[in-house]
Motif scaffolding. Structure first.
Motif, PDB file in Angstrom:
ATOM      1  N   ALA A 237       0.811  -1.225   0.000  1.00  0.00           N
ATOM      2  CA  ALA A 237       0.000   0.000   0.000  1.00  0.00           C
ATOM      3  C   ALA A 237       0.842   1.272   0.000  1.00  0.00           C
ATOM      4  O   ALA A 237       0.434   2.280  -0.561  1.00  0.00           O
ATOM      5  CB  ALA A 237      -0.932  -0.015   1.205  1.00  0.00           C
ATOM      6  N   ASP A 238       2.026   1.219   0.600  1.00  0.00           N
ATOM      7  CA  ASP A 238       2.872   2.411   0.669  1.00  0.00           C
ATOM      8  C   ASP A 238       3.731   2.609  -0.570  1.00  0.00           C
ATOM      9  O   ASP A 238       4.524   3.542  -0.621  1.00  0.00           O
ATOM     10  CB  ASP A 238       3.766   2.345   1.912  1.00  0.00           C
ATOM     11  N   GLY A 239       3.598   1.748  -1.543  1.00  0.00           N
ATOM     12  CA  GLY A 239       4.354   1.906  -2.777  1.00  0.00           C
ATOM     13  C   GLY A 239       5.791   1.427  -2.651  1.00  0.00           C
ATOM     14  O   GLY A 239       6.113   0.591  -1.815  1.00  0.00           O
ATOM     15  N   HIS A 240       6.648   1.987  -3.492  1.00  0.00           N
ATOM     16  CA  HIS A 240       8.046   1.573  -3.558  1.00  0.00           C
ATOM     17  C   HIS A 240       8.953   2.676  -3.034  1.00  0.00           C
ATOM     18  O   HIS A 240       8.646   3.861  -3.138  1.00  0.00           O
ATOM     19  CB  HIS A 240       8.432   1.276  -5.013  1.00  0.00           C
ATOM     20  N   GLU A 241      10.105   2.265  -2.536  1.00  0.00           N
ATOM     21  CA  GLU A 241      11.129   3.208  -2.107  1.00  0.00           C
ATOM     22  C   GLU A 241      11.674   3.949  -3.326  1.00  0.00           C
ATOM     23  O   GLU A 241      11.704   3.397  -4.425  1.00  0.00           O
ATOM     24  CB  GLU A 241      12.272   2.450  -1.414  1.00  0.00           C
ATOM     25  N   PRO A 242      12.133   5.188  -3.141  1.00  0.00           N
ATOM     26  CA  PRO A 242      12.703   5.925  -4.273  1.00  0.00           C
ATOM     27  C   PRO A 242      13.825   5.179  -4.986  1.00  0.00           C
ATOM     28  O   PRO A 242      13.912   5.216  -6.219  1.00  0.00           O
ATOM     29  CB  PRO A 242      13.212   7.218  -3.619  1.00  0.00           C
ATOM     30  N   ALA A 243      14.671   4.475  -4.247  1.00  0.00           N
ATOM     31  CA  ALA A 243      15.775   3.738  -4.877  1.00  0.00           C
ATOM     32  C   ALA A 243      15.255   2.655  -5.818  1.00  0.00           C
ATOM     33  O   ALA A 243      15.853   2.396  -6.868  1.00  0.00           O
ATOM     34  CB  ALA A 243      16.676   3.125  -3.806  1.00  0.00           C
ATOM     35  N   MET A 244      14.145   2.030  -5.462  1.00  0.00           N
ATOM     36  CA  MET A 244      13.554   1.000  -6.319  1.00  0.00           C
ATOM     37  C   MET A 244      13.045   1.627  -7.607  1.00  0.00           C
ATOM     38  O   MET A 244      13.272   1.108  -8.709  1.00  0.00           O
ATOM     39  CB  MET A 244      12.417   0.275  -5.590  1.00  0.00           C
ATOM     40  N   ARG A 245      12.359   2.746  -7.487  1.00  0.00           N
ATOM     41  CA  ARG A 245      11.872   3.447  -8.680  1.00  0.00           C
ATOM     42  C   ARG A 245      13.037   3.916  -9.550  1.00  0.00           C
ATOM     43  O   ARG A 245      13.009   3.788 -10.770  1.00  0.00           O
ATOM     44  CB  ARG A 245      10.985   4.631  -8.287  1.00  0.00           C
ATOM     45  N   ASP A 246      14.070   4.455  -8.916  1.00  0.00           N
ATOM     46  CA  ASP A 246      15.220   4.976  -9.658  1.00  0.00           C
ATOM     47  C   ASP A 246      15.964   3.879 -10.409  1.00  0.00           C
ATOM     48  O   ASP A 246      16.531   4.132 -11.473  1.00  0.00           O
ATOM     49  CB  ASP A 246      16.190   5.702  -8.719  1.00  0.00           C
ATOM     50  N   GLY A 247      15.974   2.663  -9.868  1.00  0.00           N
ATOM     51  CA  GLY A 247      16.698   1.564 -10.498  1.00  0.00           C
ATOM     52  C   GLY A 247      15.897   0.800 -11.532  1.00  0.00           C
ATOM     53  O   GLY A 247      16.426  -0.097 -12.193  1.00  0.00           O
ATOM     54  N   ALA A 248      14.640   1.144 -11.706  1.00  0.00           N
ATOM     55  CA  ALA A 248      13.772   0.412 -12.637  1.00  0.00           C
ATOM     56  C   ALA A 248      14.039   0.835 -14.080  1.00  0.00           C
ATOM     57  O   ALA A 248      14.455   1.956 -14.353  1.00  0.00           O
ATOM     58  CB  ALA A 248      12.311   0.669 -12.291  1.00  0.00           C
ATOM     59  N   ASP A 249      13.772  -0.073 -14.983  1.00  0.00           N
ATOM     60  CA  ASP A 249      13.853   0.244 -16.411  1.00  0.00           C
ATOM     61  C   ASP A 249      12.643   1.064 -16.846  1.00  0.00           C
ATOM     62  O   ASP A 249      12.723   1.826 -17.808  1.00  0.00           O
ATOM     63  CB  ASP A 249      13.936  -1.048 -17.227  1.00  0.00           C
TER      64      ASP A 249
END
Length: 138
Positions: free
Chosen positions: A88-100
């Motif tokens: 529910a809280d979504g993803h950490e910024p590092a996870m978003r930043d590392g995504a394709d």
């Protein structure tokens, strides 16, 4: 190319689970769904893999645009695309930043179980677009 949904939480048995199973069956072994506990870490991505993070801050892609991305990766020899559906809280910024790719299923907020079913349907739709199947009508 394999499609792998990694999702936080358990879907249980119900209409949402039936929808996910229906689209997985239609994809004939291409789609795998792995359920993770709320506190479990995300598994390491295998080599030759792309990662899509589902997040409300992501790009709002049409079905055709999703198909285009998947087709481009497939044609480049990518063996697996992982789609991470967080809690529910979504993803950490590092996870978003590392995504394709960071992708939003529109701007509305969806219950987790419906988001999982909608994701499975969109993957099925994207693959039918790539195959030239008439399921998707423009």
């Amino acid at each position: 190319m394999k499609l792998h949904i990694l999702a936080r939480g358990r879907i249980g048995r119900g209409p949402e689970a039936e929808l996910v199973a229906r689209y997985a069956k239609r994809l004939r072994g291409v789609l795998t769904v792995t359920e993770l506990g709320e506190q479990a870490g995300w598994p390491e991505a295998p080599a030759s893999c792309r990662t899509i993070v589902l997040d409300e801050r992501g790009r709002d892609l049409s079905s055709a645009q999703l198909a285009e991305s998947l087709g481009r990766w497939r044609d480049a020899g990518i063996r697996e695309v992982r789609l991470l559906l967080g809690a529910a809280d979504g993803h950490e910024p590092a996870m978003r930043d590392g995504a394709d790719l960071v992708w939003a299923l529109g701007r509305a907020t969806w219950p987790h179980l419906l988001a999982r079913a909608m994701l499975a349907e969109q993957l099925y739709r994207a693959m039918t677009i790539l195959e030239g199947h008439p399921y998707h009508r423009e």
